[in-house]
Design an enzyme around this catalytic site. Structure first.
Site, PDB file in Angstrom:
ATOM      1  CG  HIS A 307      -1.937  -1.069   1.267  1.00  0.00           C
ATOM      2  ND1 HIS A 307      -1.661  -2.229   2.286  1.00  0.00           N
ATOM      3  CD2 HIS A 307      -2.901  -1.460   0.809  1.00  0.00           C
ATOM      4  CE1 HIS A 307      -2.599  -2.975   2.151  1.00  0.00           C
ATOM      5  NE2 HIS A 307      -3.541  -2.661   1.385  1.00  0.00           N
ATOM      6  CD  GLU A 345      -5.922  -4.178  -0.476  1.00  0.00           C
ATOM      7  OE1 GLU A 345      -6.520  -3.081  -0.929  1.00  0.00           O
ATOM      8  OE2 GLU A 345      -5.386  -4.446   0.451  1.00  0.00           O
TER       9      GLU A 345
END
Length: 392
Positions: A307, A345
């Site tokens: 991330h 994601e």
């Protein structure tokens, strides 16, 4: 809505004829190129320590045993000339060489150096090169670009991954397998025991980025470091970052988030720095025991995820974004050779999704549902990454 699933084009870096950069241990490396001759200088030396000279000999560079003879491609060799050379300095010279040859996957090399036997053993035992079937002497080799960028043969102090586990002074094998178990709100799975994380404040990864001529570092975030905490909290509370991360809140919320991350063996947060100046925050995780593993399924024991947020406006832009994203994936692949896939994601409605398709050689697998968002599932495979990622 139809989502574009491809569009990545590798943009090779073209080094100037006189080119300098620094290694993670601050060693200065300079190279020059003229009429195919590449000379490498180290530590402000006035004389080159290594020369890569064009040679009349050619070796087959298309894969042996795969490509038919009528399709086989051969390339001219490069002659390595140097006086007695340490392995550390030879690796630095290879770095300068590959920056100038980044469009090639393998390059023929002929050793002409007093300690050729030592260099030959080093190259072949680390996987940096191999002796092909059509060589006429054992000192004719094929250098492998992907092996170099996987950290093969890298000296510990100059390795891009600055916190190797296990430490090479203790072991050269990967962290051993021992089955562990995680039970949580969204996770119920077996997985390998994970290695301990470096102490907060430790340098995780360090690499000179040629496109912006600055050094990029990842530092394990230290919530007790006022600079780390205050910049992290400010970023999370900004309107722009909150659109993607949704972690806005008081200091108590941020301290709990970072404390939970520190206590969780499967995930590690870090500060992104450009030339020692904080720029953003990222995370690396083992996804088998991450909620993503639950909602996507099929992830391997050593697959990882990332991330990222860029908090400072001055450090936004395509080149820096690509460098940070690529380096995060690089760090994941380096920290365990068993990692085959690094996943992502992001929320499906974020404007960053097309850039992730364009700037990284990853696949858009599908969209899927988390309890808190609809996400895009990206997969980046090891072989494809080291073939096509913008590491130079």
């Amino acid at each position: 809505m139809t989502t574009k699933t491809s569009g990545y084009i590798r943009e090779a870096y073209v080094a100037p004829l006189d080119h300098s950069f620094t290694l993670p241990d601050n060693t200065l490396v300079r190279s020059t190129e003229s009429d195919g001759l590449i000379q490498v200088y180290l530590k402000s030396s006035s004389e080159p320590v290594v020369s890569f000279e064009p040679h009349s000999r050619s070796l087959r560079t298309s894969p042996h045993g795969i490509v038919n003879n009528d399709r086989a491609v051969s390339s001219p060799a490069v002659l390595l000339k140097a006086s007695q050379l340490s392995l550390d300095d030879f690796w630095a010279a290879l770095y300068a060489f590959w920056v100038r040859q980044s469009e090639k996957e393998v390059i023929p090399l002929i050793l002409d150096i007093p300690n050729a036997d030592e260099i030959l053993t080093y190259l072949t035992s680390t996987g940096l090169a191999f002796t092909p079937p059509d060589s006429q002497t054992r000192f004719e080799l094929l250098l492998i670009r992907a092996s170099f960028w996987q950290g093969a043969g890298a000296p510990v102090k100059r390795h891009w991954l600055q916190t190797l586990v296990p430490h090479p002074s203790v072991s050269t094998t990967p962290f051993p397998f021992f089955q562990s178990f995680t039970r949580g709100e969204h996770v119920l799975t077996t997985h390998p025991l994970r290695p301990p994380k470096p102490a907060p404040g430790s340098v995780i990864y360090s690499r000179f980025i040629f496109t912006v001529n600055e050094h990029l570092r990842f530092i394990h975030i230290d919530a007790n470091n006022p600079t780390h905490f205050e910049t992290y909290a400010r970023w999370q509370n900004s309107d722009r970052v909150n659109v993607g991360w949704r972690e806005r809140g008081p200091d108590e919320k941020h301290r709990k988030y970072l404390a939970d991350r520190l206590a969780d063996p499967h995930i590690m947060g870090f500060i992104v720095e450009w030339n020692d100046e904080p720029a953003g925050y990222g995370e690396m995780s083992w996804v088998k025991e991450d909620p993503m593993g639950t909602y996507v399924g099929g992830l391997g024991d050593y697959d990882q995820g990332t991330h990222l947020l860029i908090g400072e406006e001055k450090f936004r832009g395509r080149q820096r974004f690509t460098a940070v994203m690529t380096s995060m994936k690089h760090a994941c692949f380096l920290r365990d050779p068993r990692t085959e896939v690094v996943v992502g994601e992001p929320r499906a409605d974020l404007p960053i999704v097309p850039r992730l398709i364009a700037y990284l050689p990853q696949e858009l697998n599908r969209e899927f549902e988390f309890p808190h968002k609809r996400a895009v599932y990206f997969t980046l495979r090891r072989e494809r990454f080291f073939q096509a990622a913008m590491l130079d």
